[in-house]
Design an enzyme around this catalytic site. Structure first.
Site, short mmCIF file in Angstrom:
data_model
loop_
_atom_site.label_atom_id
_atom_site.label_comp_id
_atom_site.label_asym_id
_atom_site.label_seq_id
_atom_site.Cartn_x
_atom_site.Cartn_y
_atom_site.Cartn_z
N ARG A 1 -2.93 -11.86 -10.51
CA ARG A 1 -2.66 -10.65 -11.32
C ARG A 1 -2.76 -10.95 -12.83
NH1 ARG A 1 -3.02 -9.63 -6.66
NH2 ARG A 1 -1.56 -8.43 -5.39
N SER B 1 3.59 -2.07 -7.45
CA SER B 1 4.56 -3.17 -7.60
C SER B 1 4.97 -3.30 -9.07
CB SER B 1 3.92 -4.49 -7.17
OG SER B 1 3.42 -4.37 -5.87
N GLU C 1 4.83 -6.84 -13.60
CA GLU C 1 3.38 -6.68 -13.43
C GLU C 1 2.89 -5.47 -14.24
OE1 GLU C 1 1.73 -7.09 -9.41
OE2 GLU C 1 0.53 -5.31 -9.83
P1 FAD Z 1 -4.13 1.72 -16.56
O1 FAD Z 1 -2.78 1.85 -15.96
O2 FAD Z 1 -4.70 2.91 -17.24
O3 FAD Z 1 -4.14 0.48 -17.55
C1 FAD Z 1 -3.61 -0.75 -17.16
C2 FAD Z 1 -3.85 -1.77 -18.28
O4 FAD Z 1 -5.25 -1.99 -18.41
C3 FAD Z 1 -3.39 -1.27 -19.65
O5 FAD Z 1 -2.95 -2.37 -20.38
C4 FAD Z 1 -4.65 -0.69 -20.26
O6 FAD Z 1 -4.62 -0.71 -21.67
C5 FAD Z 1 -5.72 -1.62 -19.71
N1 FAD Z 1 -7.03 -0.98 -19.50
C6 FAD Z 1 -7.31 0.07 -18.68
N2 FAD Z 1 -8.62 0.34 -18.72
C7 FAD Z 1 -9.18 -0.54 -19.59
C8 FAD Z 1 -10.50 -0.75 -20.07
N3 FAD Z 1 -11.54 0.00 -19.68
N4 FAD Z 1 -10.71 -1.74 -20.97
C9 FAD Z 1 -9.69 -2.52 -21.39
N5 FAD Z 1 -8.42 -2.37 -20.99
C10 FAD Z 1 -8.17 -1.38 -20.08
N6 FAD Z 1 -2.62 -3.14 -8.14
C11 FAD Z 1 -3.10 -4.19 -7.42
O7 FAD Z 1 -3.56 -5.19 -7.99
N7 FAD Z 1 -3.09 -4.17 -6.05
C12 FAD Z 1 -2.62 -3.12 -5.35
O8 FAD Z 1 -2.64 -3.14 -4.13
C13 FAD Z 1 -2.09 -2.01 -6.08
N8 FAD Z 1 -1.54 -0.96 -5.43
C14 FAD Z 1 -1.03 0.07 -6.14
C15 FAD Z 1 -0.47 1.15 -5.43
C16 FAD Z 1 0.05 2.23 -6.12
C17 FAD Z 1 0.64 3.39 -5.34
C18 FAD Z 1 0.00 2.26 -7.54
C19 FAD Z 1 0.51 3.45 -8.29
C20 FAD Z 1 -0.54 1.19 -8.24
C21 FAD Z 1 -1.05 0.08 -7.55
N9 FAD Z 1 -1.60 -1.03 -8.22
C22 FAD Z 1 -2.12 -2.06 -7.50
C23 FAD Z 1 -1.60 -1.08 -9.69
C24 FAD Z 1 -2.82 -0.37 -10.34
O9 FAD Z 1 -3.38 0.54 -9.45
C25 FAD Z 1 -3.91 -1.34 -10.78
O10 FAD Z 1 -3.39 -2.28 -11.69
C26 FAD Z 1 -5.10 -0.64 -11.42
O11 FAD Z 1 -6.15 -1.54 -11.65
C27 FAD Z 1 -4.75 0.03 -12.76
O12 FAD Z 1 -5.87 0.79 -13.16
P2 FAD Z 1 -5.73 1.96 -14.22
O13 FAD Z 1 -7.11 2.45 -14.54
O14 FAD Z 1 -4.79 3.00 -13.74
O15 FAD Z 1 -5.14 1.19 -15.46
P1 NAP Z 2 3.57 -7.17 2.51
O1 NAP Z 2 2.39 -7.17 3.43
O2 NAP Z 2 4.85 -6.58 2.96
O3 NAP Z 2 3.83 -8.65 1.99
C1 NAP Z 2 4.84 -8.93 1.02
C2 NAP Z 2 4.30 -9.91 0.02
O4 NAP Z 2 4.05 -11.13 0.67
C3 NAP Z 2 3.00 -9.41 -0.55
O5 NAP Z 2 3.26 -8.98 -1.84
C4 NAP Z 2 2.06 -10.58 -0.44
O6 NAP Z 2 1.72 -11.15 -1.70
C5 NAP Z 2 2.77 -11.63 0.36
N1 NAP Z 2 2.00 -11.89 1.60
C6 NAP Z 2 2.03 -11.20 2.75
N2 NAP Z 2 1.24 -11.78 3.67
C7 NAP Z 2 0.68 -12.85 3.08
C8 NAP Z 2 -0.23 -13.85 3.50
N3 NAP Z 2 -0.72 -13.85 4.74
N4 NAP Z 2 -0.59 -14.79 2.61
C9 NAP Z 2 -0.11 -14.80 1.37
N5 NAP Z 2 0.76 -13.87 0.91
C10 NAP Z 2 1.17 -12.92 1.75
O7 NAP Z 2 3.16 -6.45 1.12
P2 NAP Z 2 2.94 -4.94 0.77
O8 NAP Z 2 3.89 -4.55 -0.27
O9 NAP Z 2 2.82 -4.09 1.99
O10 NAP Z 2 1.51 -5.00 0.06
C11 NAP Z 2 0.37 -5.32 0.80
C12 NAP Z 2 -0.71 -5.80 -0.15
O11 NAP Z 2 -1.02 -4.78 -1.11
C13 NAP Z 2 -0.29 -7.04 -0.95
O12 NAP Z 2 -1.41 -7.86 -1.11
C14 NAP Z 2 0.14 -6.46 -2.28
O13 NAP Z 2 -0.07 -7.34 -3.37
C15 NAP Z 2 -0.76 -5.23 -2.41
N6 NAP Z 2 -0.08 -4.20 -3.20
C16 NAP Z 2 -0.04 -4.37 -4.53
C17 NAP Z 2 0.57 -3.42 -5.33
C18 NAP Z 2 0.56 -3.56 -6.82
O14 NAP Z 2 0.91 -2.64 -7.51
N7 NAP Z 2 0.16 -4.69 -7.33
C19 NAP Z 2 1.17 -2.31 -4.75
C20 NAP Z 2 1.14 -2.21 -3.37
C21 NAP Z 2 0.51 -3.16 -2.59
P3 NAP Z 2 0.49 -10.66 -2.61
O15 NAP Z 2 1.00 -9.52 -3.37
O16 NAP Z 2 0.25 -11.84 -3.46
O17 NAP Z 2 -0.67 -10.32 -1.76
#
Ligand code: FAD
Ligand code: NAP
Length: 338
Positions: free
Chosen positions: A164, A238, A334
């Site tokens: 991340r 998250s 995050e």
């Molecule tokens: P924004 O929220 O608009 O911006 C995020 C950051 O990026 C800010 O600092 C902004 O200034 C910068 N930014 C945005 N666009 C640009 C650009 N074009 N150039 C330079 N900087 C920029 N994330 C995960 O990694 N994995 C997941 O599974 C995941 N699941 C999610 C589930 C839900 C329900 C929600 C609400 C969020 C989740 N996220 C997840 C977080 C989010 O979706 C990601 O981080 C996504 O990439 C953010 O994109 P955005 O366009 O909305 O960015």
């Molecule tokens: P989950 O499956 O309940 O697992 C909990 C955490 O354990 C996850 O965050 C994941 O880390 C880690 N994990 C689970 N299985 C793993 C494996 N086999 N090897 C290594 N790490 C493992 O998690 P969840 O909340 O339902 O999310 C599922 C996936 O979607 C995850 O990858 C999570 O990162 C992603 N997600 C991200 C966001 C966001 O906003 N960033 C929001 C929702 C879901 P990792 O996060 O490192 O994968």
């Protein structure tokens, strides 16, 4: 492009937080972006780049210029026997791009289905889910320097991708506007189903010969069952990162907390599930007024209606403190705080 004044950002962030931008401008092309970057308003004010607003929290009004990226377009630039290279406008919705790949049988992003936000933000924090990260398919990106206005390409080895993390979240924070991203996708899929509940969900779907479409469907089903839809309950996914700790420290913690959830990331490091730590501190399902911790996933903080950004930030601080007191582990955010 006109620069507007005093614009509400409530509908432009998935937390649904009420905050105003002093100045606001949208751009649909790189030329329009350049025009905006050369205005006096842009030169004299701080700048915030906005994609889909799904990874940020506004704790106050933005006393500067918000630049909303709307650059569209998906094109194949080149291909060989194994790979296809797809260049995508930074303003394209990430999930729409994933669906495009699935329709065309371009493999690599199926595990990343249904992540909200824009393509331009995908390298920012190296988005990841279900065992895949954007770095696995990333080839390069184009960006403009926000102050000196030059265009530059970043190949993968200059992006410093981590868990991340990327150079754009650290060393180059707020310095570049990403305008397009080129991905290298696989013509022959390499299925990744070992993570979490994917196998189990695939069994329920009773699929025959596995396809990337099946994996995307399984991921979407799991996500819909566990995660709050931002259109219904405000959230930014998250809120905290999963902390990585030394393997020896993990063994120590296991003596006191035998069911602690951790995954080995290297010989010397273990990644803990932050959601588990927060849940064990009693926060899962917590609600005070319109601020809360999601009832199905303690890693997700929610806005039930009219919460302010500072209320959410205060809850995050309390959670961080209690995790620190119980486990002596420091949670880091995050979500980007503004
Ligand atoms: P924004 O929220 O608009 O911006 C995020 C950051 O990026 C800010 O600092 C902004 O200034 C910068 N930014 C945005 N666009 C640009 C650009 N074009 N150039 C330079 N900087 C920029 N994330 C995960 O990694 N994995 C997941 O599974 C995941 N699941 C999610 C589930 C839900 C329900 C929600 C609400 C969020 C989740 N996220 C997840 C977080 C989010 O979706 C990601 O981080 C996504 O990439 C953010 O994109 P955005 O366009 O909305 O960015
Ligand atoms: P989950 O499956 O309940 O697992 C909990 C955490 O354990 C996850 O965050 C994941 O880390 C880690 N994990 C689970 N299985 C793993 C494996 N086999 N090897 C290594 N790490 C493992 O998690 P969840 O909340 O339902 O999310 C599922 C996936 O979607 C995850 O990858 C999570 O990162 C992603 N997600 C991200 C966001 C966001 O906003 N960033 C929001 C929702 C879901 P990792 O996060 O490192 O994968």
């Amino acid at each position: 492009m006109p620069i507007k004044e005093n614009i509400s950002l409530k509908k432009l962030n998935t937390f649904g937080i009420e905050a105003n931008a002093k100045y606001f401008a949208e751009f649909n092309t790189e030329d329009e972006l350049l025009d905006i970057l050369q205005t006096t308003v842009c030169k004299n004010n701080s700048k915030l780049i906005l994609g889909g607003g799904s990874n940020l929290l506004f704790t106050k009004n933005v006393d500067g210029l918000v630049l909303k990226n709307n650059i569209k377009g998906i094109e194949k630039t080149t291909e060989n026997d194994e790979h296809v290279y797809i260049k995508v406008g930074a303003g394209v919705n990430w999930h729409q791009y994933v669906l495009f790949c699935i329709e065309n049988n371009f493999a690599g992003v199926e595990n990343l289905a249904l992540i909200p936000g824009s393509v331009g933000a995908s390298p920012m924090q190296n988005i990841g889910a279900y065992g895949v990260e954007v770095k696995d398919v990333f080839h390069s990106l184009d960006a403009f320097h926000i102050y000196d206005n030059y265009k530059i390409s970043f190949p993968k080895n200059q992006c410093e991708f981590g868990y991340r993390e990327s150079v754009f979240k650290n060393k180059y924070k707020n310095e570049f506007v990403i305008t397009s991203v080129t991905y290298r996708l696989n013509k022959k899929p390499i299925f990744n189903t070992s993570y979490g509940a994917i196998e189990h969900e695939l069994e329920k779907l009773k699929v025959g010969a596995l396809t990337i479409k099946d994996i995307a469907q399984a991921v979407m089903n799991i996500r819909r069952s566990k995660l709050p839809d931002p259109l219904v309950i405000g959230n930014a996914g998250s809120f905290f990162k999963n902390p990585e700790i030394p393997a020896l420290r993990y063994e120590e913690l296991k003596k006191t907390f035998p069911d602690i959830v951790g995954y080995k990331v290297s010989e010397s490091k273990v990644k803990l599930a932050a959601g588990w730590l927060i849940e064990k501190c009693g926060w899962k399902g917590f609600r005070l007024g319109d601020v809360g911790v999601h009832e199905k996933q303690a890693l997700v903080l929610v806005n039930y209606g009219n919460a302010s950004g500072s209320e959410i930030e205060q809850l995050a601080e309390k959670i961080t403190l209690s995790v620190s007191e119980k486990f002596n582990i420091n949670l880091t955010k995050e979500v980007n705080i503004f």
